[in-house]
Design a protein around this motif. Structure first.
Motif, short mmCIF file in Angstrom:
data_model
loop_
_atom_site.label_atom_id
_atom_site.label_comp_id
_atom_site.label_asym_id
_atom_site.label_seq_id
_atom_site.Cartn_x
_atom_site.Cartn_y
_atom_site.Cartn_z
N THR A 142 7.31 0.96 8.02
CA THR A 142 7.58 1.91 6.94
C THR A 142 6.45 2.91 6.75
O THR A 142 6.47 3.71 5.81
N SER A 143 5.43 2.85 7.61
CA SER A 143 4.32 3.79 7.51
C SER A 143 4.60 5.03 8.35
O SER A 143 5.62 5.12 9.05
N VAL A 185 7.93 -7.34 1.61
CA VAL A 185 7.63 -5.92 1.72
C VAL A 185 6.14 -5.72 1.49
O VAL A 185 5.62 -6.10 0.43
N GLU A 186 5.47 -5.15 2.49
CA GLU A 186 4.05 -4.83 2.35
C GLU A 186 3.92 -3.32 2.12
O GLU A 186 4.18 -2.53 3.02
N ASP A 187 3.54 -2.96 0.91
CA ASP A 187 3.43 -1.53 0.59
C ASP A 187 1.99 -1.06 0.42
O ASP A 187 1.74 0.07 0.00
N LYS A 188 1.04 -1.96 0.75
CA LYS A 188 -0.37 -1.59 0.66
C LYS A 188 -1.03 -1.81 2.02
O LYS A 188 -1.03 -2.92 2.55
N THR A 234 2.08 0.03 6.45
CA THR A 234 3.05 -0.63 5.59
C THR A 234 4.25 -1.04 6.43
O THR A 234 4.56 -0.43 7.45
N SER A 269 8.08 -3.83 6.32
CA SER A 269 8.90 -4.87 5.71
C SER A 269 9.33 -5.82 6.82
O SER A 269 9.50 -5.41 7.97
#
Length: 296
Positions: free
Chosen positions: A156-157, A122-125, A133, A135
């Motif tokens: 997710t962005s 998961v990339e949240d940055k 962002t 996943s």
């Protein structure tokens, strides 16, 4: 019953069947890459040591782009972006952003005739070069004579983003000189300086491409999803669930070893748009690549 063994110290997963004709080893800290694979008793993917992973990208998942982006620079919807240059000698961005990320185990299941593992990053940055962002989940399904690999990417962005996907496995032949690649193709990518795509050329239809002593770093546009790697001891058949298929073949400085890379794009796709796709905000893209082996 299949067995799945987790090594906490190394953060690896090992998969084996009761007859020891199937073996797999996944390195979670190296982008969930499949570093070893034996099918039907044939060790077709091996540890490439002493060649380092950060130069081979062995079995890495390539996202958000496969291959290279020239100078790491691209434009999307009128804005300019800059990836980090991680291939200094060619001044390119190479093989995306997840090959060195640590994946988490979501689910694992061992059954009598198969084993399945679901892993996720998961990339949240948002990064400078890719300010989005996302996943990414990879599902490996192991059988004695087959492997299925499903990639699922969720945006997710709040904005759409461009992407291509690829997988970078290296396969072992007991005699690469006498091995062939068979695939349906009449167009090849023209590669220029710094391994950047400069165009597409028409070629004679390929039936069986003899590898022999060729030093390869070539890319073909496929008319179907099927590829067959035929060696003196086994035939390995590749399949894809996508209609947009490319194959990159590369021979590293290692005897009887070849990278056969299924991808959805080519080098510099973010600039030349060949194979480039757009994933809308909150949408999911899925692709399945599968391998099956037949012993000779």
């Amino acid at each position: 019953m299949y067995k799945i063994k987790y090594n906490e110290a190394l953060n690896t997963l090992e998969i084996q069947d009761p007859d020891k004709s199937l073996y797999g080893k996944i390195h979670l800290n190296a982008g969930a890459s499949l570093q070893e694979l034996t099918l039907n008793g044939n060790p077709i993917i091996q540890d490439l040591s002493p060649l380092p992973y950060d130069s081979t990208y062995a079995s890495s998942i390539l996202f958000p782009f496969a291959n290279r982006i020239k100078d790491g620079a691209y434009e999307f919807k009128g804005k300019a972006y800059q990836f980090e240059i991680n291939q200094k000698e060619e001044n390119n961005a190479l093989h995306g952003l997840v090959y060195n990320k640590s994946f988490k185990i979501v689910k694992q299941e061992a059954q009598s005739h198969s084993a399945s593992i679901v892993l996720e990053y998961v990339e949240d940055k948002a990064s400078t070069g890719f300010p989005y962002t996302y996943s990414i989940q990879v599902t490996y399904i192991f059988k004695a004579d087959a492997l299925q690999m499903e990639l699922s990417v969720k945006n997710t962005s709040s904005n759409d983003f461009p992407f291509t996907l690829g997988w970078h496995p290296y396969f072992i032949s007991d005699n690469l000189h006498n091995s062939t690649l068979s695939f349906d193709c009449n167009k090849k990518i023209v590669i220029g300086e710094r391994n950047i795509t400069t165009g597409v050329e028409d070629i004679k239809p390929i039936k069986a491409f003899k590898i022999e002593d060729q030093q390869l770093d070539d890319c073909w546009i496929l008319n179907s999803d099927k590829i067959v790697f035929s060696t003196p001891s086994y035939d390995l058949t590749f399949g894809s669930s996508d209609n947009n298929n490319f194959m990159q073949a590369y021979t590293p400085p290692r005897l009887n070893t070849i990278a056969i890379e299924p991808t959805t794009g080519v080098s510099d796709s973010f600039n030349n748009n060949i194979g480039l796709q757009i994933l809308k905000a909150n949408n999911i893209y899925k692709i399945i690549w599968d391998l099956s082996i037949t012993n000779k």
